[in-house]
Design an enzyme around this catalytic site. Structure first.
Site, PDB file in Angstrom:
ATOM      1  N   ASP A   7       0.781  -1.334  -0.103  1.00  0.00           N
ATOM      2  CA  ASP A   7       0.073  -0.083  -0.033  1.00  0.00           C
ATOM      3  C   ASP A   7       0.896   1.106  -0.005  1.00  0.00           C
ATOM      4  O   ASP A   7       2.056   1.187   0.510  1.00  0.00           O
ATOM      5  CB  ASP A   7      -0.700  -0.097   1.265  1.00  0.00           C
ATOM      6  CG  ASP A   7      -1.723   1.093   1.112  1.00  0.00           C
ATOM      7  OD1 ASP A   7      -2.666   1.163   0.017  1.00  0.00           O
ATOM      8  OD2 ASP A   7      -2.003   1.889   2.265  1.00  0.00           O
ATOM      9  N   GLU A   9       0.636   5.827   0.458  1.00  0.00           N
ATOM     10  CA  GLU A   9       0.210   6.817   0.761  1.00  0.00           C
ATOM     11  C   GLU A   9       0.683   8.099  -0.132  1.00  0.00           C
ATOM     12  O   GLU A   9       2.054   8.118  -0.520  1.00  0.00           O
ATOM     13  CB  GLU A   9      -0.028   7.566   2.040  1.00  0.00           C
ATOM     14  CG  GLU A   9      -0.526   6.484   3.199  1.00  0.00           C
ATOM     15  CD  GLU A   9      -2.003   6.103   2.774  1.00  0.00           C
ATOM     16  OE1 GLU A   9      -2.749   7.073   2.032  1.00  0.00           O
ATOM     17  OE2 GLU A   9      -2.398   5.118   3.155  1.00  0.00           O
ATOM     18  N   GLU A  52      -6.751  17.769   1.117  1.00  0.00           N
ATOM     19  CA  GLU A  52      -7.664  16.657   1.379  1.00  0.00           C
ATOM     20  C   GLU A  52      -6.810  15.398   1.622  1.00  0.00           C
ATOM     21  O   GLU A  52      -7.243  14.507   2.410  1.00  0.00           O
ATOM     22  CB  GLU A  52      -8.591  16.524   0.085  1.00  0.00           C
ATOM     23  CG  GLU A  52      -9.476  15.400   0.022  1.00  0.00           C
ATOM     24  CD  GLU A  52     -10.476  15.525   1.174  1.00  0.00           C
ATOM     25  OE1 GLU A  52     -10.879  14.306   1.485  1.00  0.00           O
ATOM     26  OE2 GLU A  52     -10.840  16.828   1.493  1.00  0.00           O
ATOM     27  N   HIS A  57      -4.535  10.911   5.277  1.00  0.00           N
ATOM     28  CA  HIS A  57      -3.436   9.954   5.813  1.00  0.00           C
ATOM     29  C   HIS A  57      -2.688  10.779   7.154  1.00  0.00           C
ATOM     30  O   HIS A  57      -1.900  10.208   7.807  1.00  0.00           O
ATOM     31  CB  HIS A  57      -2.430   9.603   4.825  1.00  0.00           C
ATOM     32  CG  HIS A  57      -2.043  10.612   4.023  1.00  0.00           C
ATOM     33  ND1 HIS A  57      -1.390  11.979   4.394  1.00  0.00           N
ATOM     34  CD2 HIS A  57      -1.980  10.911   2.571  1.00  0.00           C
ATOM     35  CE1 HIS A  57      -1.063  12.535   3.592  1.00  0.00           C
ATOM     36  NE2 HIS A  57      -1.459  12.005   2.334  1.00  0.00           N
ATOM     37  N   HIS A 152      -5.579   6.726   7.239  1.00  0.00           N
ATOM     38  CA  HIS A 152      -5.071   5.803   6.581  1.00  0.00           C
ATOM     39  C   HIS A 152      -3.595   5.726   6.447  1.00  0.00           C
ATOM     40  O   HIS A 152      -2.839   6.784   6.731  1.00  0.00           O
ATOM     41  CB  HIS A 152      -5.103   6.008   4.960  1.00  0.00           C
ATOM     42  CG  HIS A 152      -6.630   5.889   4.600  1.00  0.00           C
ATOM     43  ND1 HIS A 152      -7.238   5.498   3.333  1.00  0.00           N
ATOM     44  CD2 HIS A 152      -7.969   6.146   5.305  1.00  0.00           C
ATOM     45  CE1 HIS A 152      -8.531   5.204   3.274  1.00  0.00           C
ATOM     46  NE2 HIS A 152      -8.819   5.741   4.422  1.00  0.00           N
ATOM     47  N   ASP A 157      -2.567  -0.321   6.713  1.00  0.00           N
ATOM     48  CA  ASP A 157      -3.672  -0.745   5.552  1.00  0.00           C
ATOM     49  C   ASP A 157      -2.954  -2.160   4.984  1.00  0.00           C
ATOM     50  O   ASP A 157      -4.144  -3.075   4.674  1.00  0.00           O
ATOM     51  CB  ASP A 157      -3.948   0.135   4.691  1.00  0.00           C
ATOM     52  CG  ASP A 157      -4.555   1.339   5.193  1.00  0.00           C
ATOM     53  OD1 ASP A 157      -4.949   1.426   6.262  1.00  0.00           O
ATOM     54  OD2 ASP A 157      -4.785   2.474   4.537  1.00  0.00           O
TER      55      ASP A 157
END
Length: 246
Positions: A7, A9, A52, A57, A152, A157
């Protein structure tokens, strides 16, 4: 099989517009057991982060200012991922960002050095059509505890995704690790399977009774009649009385 639950970010949603990776989380699984050999990196994106994205995160430019740039850790990332199957939720997003980072450095694309890519979002859509299939939705549906997921985070995750994947594929109910990073019930992470000598077992052979043979003949006769005498298993020569059907 070596699998990496992967994963990222990012600074925003558009890799093609210059958004960058700011966190990478990799959780290793071998033969459906967690190994504890994970990779977690924060990266300096060398650019601003969309507001945003920060709300999602929680990572800021200030926090990432002293972190390594992607170019400084690319060899470490490629080495860790090489040959493994990547398991990713919404793989197109993360692979798109990884490929954009690799292209900037003139490096081969992800699919050139990994063993394959499996998208759990596509798996979930096949299994639960018409339902919400976000990672949070799957955690709730499959009873995976995600109570610590305030923001997140790439590593968290990936860990949640590993649990979700196991339940999606029905291999076992949970992934457990002991205090030393080895899978529960394992020593050093190696699977130990007891050897069974099947030659010790004598399998009984059950013969059909005369009544069962007679009933079987009646069924065959009915099928023969219904097909106009065209049943493909009809023997060329008449069978002796009481002989089993072909």
């Amino acid at each position: 099989m070596r699998q990496i639950f992967f994963d990222t970010e990012t600074t925003g949603l558009r890799a093609e517009a210059g958004d960058r990776i700011i966190e990478i989380g990799c959780v290793e699984m071998v033969n459906r057991q967690l190994t504890g050999n994970n990779l977690h990196l924060y990266l300096n994106p060398e650019r601003d982060i969309d507001e945003e994205a920060v709300r999602i995160h929680g990572l800021t430019v200030e926090f990432l200012a002293d972190k390594p740039k992607f170019a400084e850790v690319v060899d470490q990332i490629v080495e860790f991922l090489s040959g493994a199957e990547l398991v990713i939720h919404n793989a197109a997003f993360d692979i798109g960002f990884m490929n954009a980072e690799l292209k900037r450095l003139g490096r081969p694309l992800v699919t050139d050095f990994v063993g394959g890519v499996r998208d759990t979002l596509l798996m979930a859509r096949d299994m639960f059509p018409g339902k919400a299939n976000s990672l949070d939705a799957l955690c709730k549906r499959l009873e995976v505890d995600n109570s610590n997921r305030t923001f997140h985070g790439a590593l968290l995750d990936s860990e949640l995704l590993a649990e979700v994947y196991i339940r999606l594929t029905r291999g076992q109910d949970a992934l457990l690790m002991d205090d030393h990073g080895s899978a529960s019930g394992q020593e050093g992470g190696d699977t130990r399977v007891a050897q069974v000598d099947f030659s010790r077992f004598v399998l009984p052979v059950l013969q059909a009774t005369p009544e069962e043979l007679e009933a079987h003949e009646k069924v065959l006769a009915e099928l023969d009649k219904a097909s106009g005498g065209k049943r493909v298993w009809q023997t060329a020569e008449p069978r002796g009385e009481g002989a089993p059907a072909a």
